[in-house]
Design a protein around this motif. Structure first.
Motif, PDB file in Angstrom:
ATOM      1  N   ALA A 115       4.236  24.732 -17.385  1.00  0.00           N
ATOM      2  CA  ALA A 115       5.265  24.027 -16.631  1.00  0.00           C
ATOM      3  C   ALA A 115       4.757  22.660 -16.196  1.00  0.00           C
ATOM      4  O   ALA A 115       3.620  22.521 -15.760  1.00  0.00           O
ATOM      5  CB  ALA A 115       5.675  24.843 -15.414  1.00  0.00           C
ATOM      6  N   LEU A 116       5.622  21.660 -16.302  1.00  0.00           N
ATOM      7  CA  LEU A 116       5.305  20.301 -15.875  1.00  0.00           C
ATOM      8  C   LEU A 116       6.459  19.788 -15.025  1.00  0.00           C
ATOM      9  O   LEU A 116       7.589  19.704 -15.498  1.00  0.00           O
ATOM     10  CB  LEU A 116       5.093  19.386 -17.084  1.00  0.00           C
ATOM     11  N   LEU A 117       6.164  19.475 -13.775  1.00  0.00           N
ATOM     12  CA  LEU A 117       7.159  18.948 -12.849  1.00  0.00           C
ATOM     13  C   LEU A 117       6.938  17.450 -12.694  1.00  0.00           C
ATOM     14  O   LEU A 117       5.840  17.022 -12.371  1.00  0.00           O
ATOM     15  CB  LEU A 117       7.035  19.636 -11.486  1.00  0.00           C
ATOM     16  N   ALA A 118       7.976  16.666 -12.948  1.00  0.00           N
ATOM     17  CA  ALA A 118       7.864  15.206 -12.837  1.00  0.00           C
ATOM     18  C   ALA A 118       8.977  14.689 -11.932  1.00  0.00           C
ATOM     19  O   ALA A 118      10.130  15.111 -12.049  1.00  0.00           O
ATOM     20  CB  ALA A 118       7.973  14.563 -14.216  1.00  0.00           C
ATOM     21  N   PRO A 119       8.639  13.783 -11.007  1.00  0.00           N
ATOM     22  CA  PRO A 119       9.669  13.211 -10.138  1.00  0.00           C
ATOM     23  C   PRO A 119      10.662  12.371 -10.930  1.00  0.00           C
ATOM     24  O   PRO A 119      10.311  11.760 -11.930  1.00  0.00           O
ATOM     25  CB  PRO A 119       8.885  12.347  -9.158  1.00  0.00           C
ATOM     26  N   VAL A 120      11.907  12.364 -10.467  1.00  0.00           N
ATOM     27  CA  VAL A 120      12.942  11.508 -11.042  1.00  0.00           C
ATOM     28  C   VAL A 120      13.161  10.380 -10.047  1.00  0.00           C
ATOM     29  O   VAL A 120      13.569  10.623  -8.919  1.00  0.00           O
ATOM     30  CB  VAL A 120      14.254  12.287 -11.276  1.00  0.00           C
ATOM     31  N   GLY A 121      12.883   9.169 -10.461  1.00  0.00           N
ATOM     32  CA  GLY A 121      13.005   8.026  -9.562  1.00  0.00           C
ATOM     33  C   GLY A 121      11.852   8.002  -8.576  1.00  0.00           C
ATOM     34  O   GLY A 121      10.855   8.701  -8.738  1.00  0.00           O
ATOM     35  N   PRO A 122      11.990   7.203  -7.517  1.00  0.00           N
ATOM     36  CA  PRO A 122      10.913   7.112  -6.529  1.00  0.00           C
ATOM     37  C   PRO A 122      10.720   8.456  -5.829  1.00  0.00           C
ATOM     38  O   PRO A 122      11.678   9.197  -5.619  1.00  0.00           O
ATOM     39  CB  PRO A 122      11.400   6.059  -5.539  1.00  0.00           C
ATOM     40  N   VAL A 123       9.502   8.757  -5.463  1.00  0.00           N
ATOM     41  CA  VAL A 123       9.187  10.049  -4.872  1.00  0.00           C
ATOM     42  C   VAL A 123       9.879  10.235  -3.519  1.00  0.00           C
ATOM     43  O   VAL A 123      10.094  11.344  -3.078  1.00  0.00           O
ATOM     44  CB  VAL A 123       7.657  10.247  -4.783  1.00  0.00           C
ATOM     45  N   TRP A 124      10.263   9.152  -2.850  1.00  0.00           N
ATOM     46  CA  TRP A 124      10.959   9.270  -1.570  1.00  0.00           C
ATOM     47  C   TRP A 124      12.465   9.491  -1.749  1.00  0.00           C
ATOM     48  O   TRP A 124      13.176   9.679  -0.787  1.00  0.00           O
ATOM     49  CB  TRP A 124      10.698   8.059  -0.689  1.00  0.00           C
ATOM     50  N   ASN A 125      12.940   9.507  -2.983  1.00  0.00           N
ATOM     51  CA  ASN A 125      14.340   9.766  -3.272  1.00  0.00           C
ATOM     52  C   ASN A 125      14.618  11.256  -3.075  1.00  0.00           C
ATOM     53  O   ASN A 125      14.025  12.092  -3.735  1.00  0.00           O
ATOM     54  CB  ASN A 125      14.639   9.342  -4.717  1.00  0.00           C
ATOM     55  N   VAL A 126      15.515  11.602  -2.136  1.00  0.00           N
ATOM     56  CA  VAL A 126      15.793  13.002  -1.817  1.00  0.00           C
ATOM     57  C   VAL A 126      17.289  13.273  -1.860  1.00  0.00           C
ATOM     58  O   VAL A 126      18.107  12.355  -1.786  1.00  0.00           O
ATOM     59  CB  VAL A 126      15.233  13.383  -0.426  1.00  0.00           C
ATOM     60  N   ASP A 127      17.650  14.556  -1.966  1.00  0.00           N
ATOM     61  CA  ASP A 127      19.055  14.939  -1.923  1.00  0.00           C
ATOM     62  C   ASP A 127      19.471  15.200  -0.473  1.00  0.00           C
ATOM     63  O   ASP A 127      18.689  14.979   0.455  1.00  0.00           O
ATOM     64  CB  ASP A 127      19.325  16.137  -2.839  1.00  0.00           C
ATOM     65  N   ARG A 128      20.675  15.685  -0.266  1.00  0.00           N
ATOM     66  CA  ARG A 128      21.175  15.860   1.101  1.00  0.00           C
ATOM     67  C   ARG A 128      20.455  16.967   1.871  1.00  0.00           C
ATOM     68  O   ARG A 128      20.586  17.066   3.078  1.00  0.00           O
ATOM     69  CB  ARG A 128      22.681  16.098   1.085  1.00  0.00           C
ATOM     70  N   TYR A 129      19.705  17.811   1.179  1.00  0.00           N
ATOM     71  CA  TYR A 129      18.908  18.855   1.833  1.00  0.00           C
ATOM     72  C   TYR A 129      17.439  18.437   1.965  1.00  0.00           C
ATOM     73  O   TYR A 129      16.581  19.266   2.211  1.00  0.00           O
ATOM     74  CB  TYR A 129      19.016  20.174   1.065  1.00  0.00           C
ATOM     75  N   LEU A 158       0.829  -1.202   0.000  1.00  0.00           N
ATOM     76  CA  LEU A 158       0.000   0.000   0.000  1.00  0.00           C
ATOM     77  C   LEU A 158       0.865   1.254   0.000  1.00  0.00           C
ATOM     78  O   LEU A 158       0.528   2.251  -0.632  1.00  0.00           O
ATOM     79  CB  LEU A 158      -0.940   0.005   1.199  1.00  0.00           C
ATOM     80  N   GLY A 159       1.993   1.215   0.691  1.00  0.00           N
ATOM     81  CA  GLY A 159       2.925   2.340   0.687  1.00  0.00           C
ATOM     82  C   GLY A 159       3.474   2.615  -0.698  1.00  0.00           C
ATOM     83  O   GLY A 159       3.588   3.757  -1.128  1.00  0.00           O
ATOM     84  N   LEU A 160       3.823   1.550  -1.425  1.00  0.00           N
ATOM     85  CA  LEU A 160       4.317   1.725  -2.797  1.00  0.00           C
ATOM     86  C   LEU A 160       3.235   2.286  -3.705  1.00  0.00           C
ATOM     87  O   LEU A 160       3.495   3.150  -4.538  1.00  0.00           O
ATOM     88  CB  LEU A 160       4.832   0.391  -3.341  1.00  0.00           C
ATOM     89  N   ILE A 161       2.016   1.789  -3.537  1.00  0.00           N
ATOM     90  CA  ILE A 161       0.907   2.300  -4.341  1.00  0.00           C
ATOM     91  C   ILE A 161       0.672   3.774  -4.024  1.00  0.00           C
ATOM     92  O   ILE A 161       0.523   4.594  -4.930  1.00  0.00           O
ATOM     93  CB  ILE A 161      -0.367   1.454  -4.103  1.00  0.00           C
ATOM     94  N   ALA A 162       0.671   4.124  -2.741  1.00  0.00           N
ATOM     95  CA  ALA A 162       0.460   5.522  -2.345  1.00  0.00           C
ATOM     96  C   ALA A 162       1.579   6.407  -2.901  1.00  0.00           C
ATOM     97  O   ALA A 162       1.322   7.507  -3.379  1.00  0.00           O
ATOM     98  CB  ALA A 162       0.391   5.631  -0.829  1.00  0.00           C
ATOM     99  N   GLY A 163       2.826   5.928  -2.860  1.00  0.00           N
ATOM    100  CA  GLY A 163       3.938   6.690  -3.426  1.00  0.00           C
ATOM    101  C   GLY A 163       3.771   6.919  -4.908  1.00  0.00           C
ATOM    102  O   GLY A 163       4.030   8.006  -5.417  1.00  0.00           O
ATOM    103  N   GLY A 164       3.311   5.907  -5.620  1.00  0.00           N
ATOM    104  CA  GLY A 164       3.067   6.054  -7.055  1.00  0.00           C
ATOM    105  C   GLY A 164       1.958   7.043  -7.348  1.00  0.00           C
ATOM    106  O   GLY A 164       2.046   7.844  -8.273  1.00  0.00           O
TER     107      GLY A 164
END
Length: 160
Positions: free
Chosen positions: A107-121, A34-40
């Protein structure tokens, strides 16, 4: 005969009572699936629902509940994060140009990789396209950004 019926009735009630707590315990723990589905779903919503993109600087925007680092390019820093006056001025120009492009284009913003993927900030990673062109390509062509694939960033300050 009545005695037999009265014995069955408590058994049925008892079975129902023992099943109900078991089901409620299973429902209390969220499933990883369910977490993966919610992330998608959240990723799709971020890509489809575009009003409200706010430019923070030349390579960072706010959208929805998240701050996004735009991938594929590096823009000069602004404010106290700039290493010199030239970088600060160029960073302000990049920020204003990106804000103008977002305001005037589609403008169109699209995530790169999984939405939980974040940078150091703790910013989500994404790609911003404006009227079908990558925002990084627009800023790079105008000298307000440069390609970036991670690692050490070069200086925007004049050597001296």
């Amino acid at each position: 005969m009545q005695k037999a019926n009265s014995e069955r009735l408590p058994n049925r009630i008892t079975r129902r009572i023992t099943i109900a707590p078991d089901v409620s315990r299973r429902m209390a723990r969220p499933s990883p699936i369910l977490g993966l589905i919610a992330g998608g779903v959240l990723a799709a919503a971020a890509a489809l629902w575009q009003p409200g993109i706010r430019v923070v600087d030349g390579d960072t925007v706010d959208h929805g509940f998240w701050r996004w680092r735009l991938e594929g390019f590096d823009a000069p820093e602004t404010g106290s994060r700039a290493r010199c006056h030239e970088e600060r001025v160029l960073g302000q120009s990049a920020t204003l140009r990106l804000a103008e492009a977002v305001r005037d284009g589609q403008a169109l913003l699209a995530p790169v990789g999984p939405v939980w993927n974040v940078d150091r900030y703790n910013r989500r990673l994404g790609r911003l396209t404006i009227d079908g062109r990558d925002a990084g390509d627009i800023l790079t062509a105008e000298g307000l950004a440069r390609p970036y694939a991670g690692g050490e960033r070069g200086s925007w300050c004049a050597e001296g």
